[in-house]
Enzyme design. Sequence first.
Site, PDB file in Angstrom:
ATOM      1  N   LYS A 117       0.849  -1.199   0.000  1.00  0.00           N
ATOM      2  CA  LYS A 117       0.000   0.000   0.000  1.00  0.00           C
ATOM      3  C   LYS A 117       0.880   1.243   0.000  1.00  0.00           C
ATOM      4  O   LYS A 117       1.864   1.305   0.738  1.00  0.00           O
ATOM      5  CB  LYS A 117      -0.898  -0.032   1.235  1.00  0.00           C
ATOM      6  CG  LYS A 117      -1.929   1.082   1.330  1.00  0.00           C
ATOM      7  CD  LYS A 117      -2.798   0.890   2.584  1.00  0.00           C
ATOM      8  CE  LYS A 117      -3.918   1.909   2.685  1.00  0.00           C
ATOM      9  NZ  LYS A 117      -4.779   1.669   3.867  1.00  0.00           N
ATOM     10  N   SER A 121      -9.652   1.835   2.914  1.00  0.00           N
ATOM     11  CA  SER A 121      -8.763   2.568   2.032  1.00  0.00           C
ATOM     12  C   SER A 121      -7.769   1.679   1.291  1.00  0.00           C
ATOM     13  O   SER A 121      -7.172   2.109   0.307  1.00  0.00           O
ATOM     14  CB  SER A 121      -7.992   3.621   2.824  1.00  0.00           C
ATOM     15  OG  SER A 121      -7.147   2.995   3.771  1.00  0.00           O
ATOM     16  N   SER A 156      -9.930  -0.654   7.132  1.00  0.00           N
ATOM     17  CA  SER A 156      -9.368  -0.446   5.788  1.00  0.00           C
ATOM     18  C   SER A 156      -8.666  -1.642   5.173  1.00  0.00           C
ATOM     19  O   SER A 156      -8.299  -1.595   3.998  1.00  0.00           O
ATOM     20  CB  SER A 156      -8.401   0.740   5.803  1.00  0.00           C
ATOM     21  OG  SER A 156      -9.112   1.940   5.849  1.00  0.00           O
TER      22      SER A 156
END
Lengths: 101, 521
Positions: free
Chosen positions: B97, B172, B196
Amino acid sequence: MSAISKDEVIRVAALARVALSEEEVARLAGELDAVASSFARVNSVVTADLPATSHPVPLANVMREDKPGPTLDVEELLAGAPAAEDSAFLVPRILGEDAAS
Amino acid sequence: MNNFARSEIATASGDSLIRSTAAQQAAALAAGDISSRELTRLHLDRIAAVDGAVGAFLDVDAEKALAAADAADAARRRAAEADESLPELTGVPTAVKDLIVTRGQVTTAASKILEGWVPPYDATLVKNLRAAHLPILGKTNLDEFAMGGSTEHSAFGRTANPWDLGRIPGGSSGGSAAAVGAFEAPVAVGTDTGGSIRQPAAVTGTVGVKPTYGTVSRFGVIAMASSLDTPGPMARTVLDAALLHDVIGSYDPLDSTSLPDAPRGMADVVRAAQAGVDLTGLRVGVIAELDGGEGYQRDVVDSFHQALGLLEEAGAAVQTVSLPHLEYALDAYYLIMPAEASSNLARYDGMRYGLRVEPAEGPVTADRVMAATRGAGFGDEVKRRIILGTHVLSAGYYDAYYGSAQKVRTLVQRDFAAAWQQADVLVSPTAPVTAYRFGEKDDPLAMYKLDVTTIPANLAGVPAMSLPSGLSGDGLPVGFQILAPQRADDRLYRAGAVLEQMLENKWGGRLLAQAPELEVQ
């Protein structure tokens, strides 16, 4: 619970150092008022003697021996800076024109 | 063990290999059927073929990934000569990420304020990935600074759900979930502040784990809400998640919240559970407050109850457990999170790194440059949370908002402590709804409310897992959430591994095998 007005958004944006357009101020005032009023329910369930929890695990300070070790490479570090000069960050002046005079 | 002979790899152009699990890929590497360079190349080719449509990656550095793969191959050769063992995932590529800093590779947090920034150091978990020789394919998309649940709030374009390109992949960590779901990376690292990792895993038919807070280092993970942020693994199976969990989890003196005796050996737990498929004696508590009702999609709840039936079939004792203060957990979270975020994001001041914007008019002073930079560099959702966070922390409002929210956190933690007296694990649907269409939830309050199921675990710092429990009526994946007490991450893996095996027996394979084919360019 006090509402989040346009004036409050302007006040807080100044504190937070975020420049907002007039349109953003108007939109945020409406949205944040709805959000803050909705979440203000937390007051209804807590009491004065209830302890607050800031963290899910107990915290202890992390100490190490005070001895020199490897540091970040200065050139590599400054490569990501908006402006640099003589192995240092180059920043705008801290004081405004009024304060400087 | 190894299902992929060299001839198969050649004839199928590696397609079957990239659709296999990380454990299967690791077995192929261990058997010498394929090199890490070849395996990494296959994934880079897949990214080139489908990521134009999926948008999982913000940055792919093929050269660095292949160099790391060569190093993994060399490590395997050295280990073979010396008769030494290596981490099982050695040579299996991964995705990270873009909230996690990678030395020498662009890290943006999906924000214009960090566009083009190349970190001068690695996050501790990235060091762990490199030490275990997992080549990093690239950096995955996210909601800007991890603020959002749909990956629509990235400054660099949205990510699509591989099951339906018109829908959100969750957020996210939507880029990491989509990369795993679209067979672009076998495993990926995400971060979970209020769900997330778990919610994107749920809506993409993948497995996501939020470990116990403090067991995976946050050093080098760009901070949003420090008391809640938890990095963790995202994968196609419970075993793969466990294997990655074992790589990234470590005590880290550079993180003051790091726990010295983090749980280890999750992959062993999974393999033992898979061998037994027996949950006799496990007490499963269904969280009464998260078992349907307003805002829940009917077939999400149905899928959840069908999975509960399987847990009972495996010998678990299922009962309902009430955590009465969960109804205030969402409120507390949306006061604590922006408060911490507004403080953490103060470091984006246009001085030492990232963007610098000078004011359009007037004197060029530090505070005016900072305001202009932040006004231009932050997106709408980030500004919304900074303003809200600064408001709830400001004089006159602190006690009513932030102080009360911290007290609710105490109540939620007490609820969990009481619940662990009645149950070994707690369960709920991971998300109340399946993946929605882009733009469908543009009201912030409506979006925030979708986090109701995942937030309690972050407030309490307990570990939680999402794994697929089936498809909804509209053919979209549904997630099943399991929670365990702090440091009892092994219970998630045990229960998850058994449930996964029973579900796969029922489906005749993995759920992801039912995902529609992506058009290859």
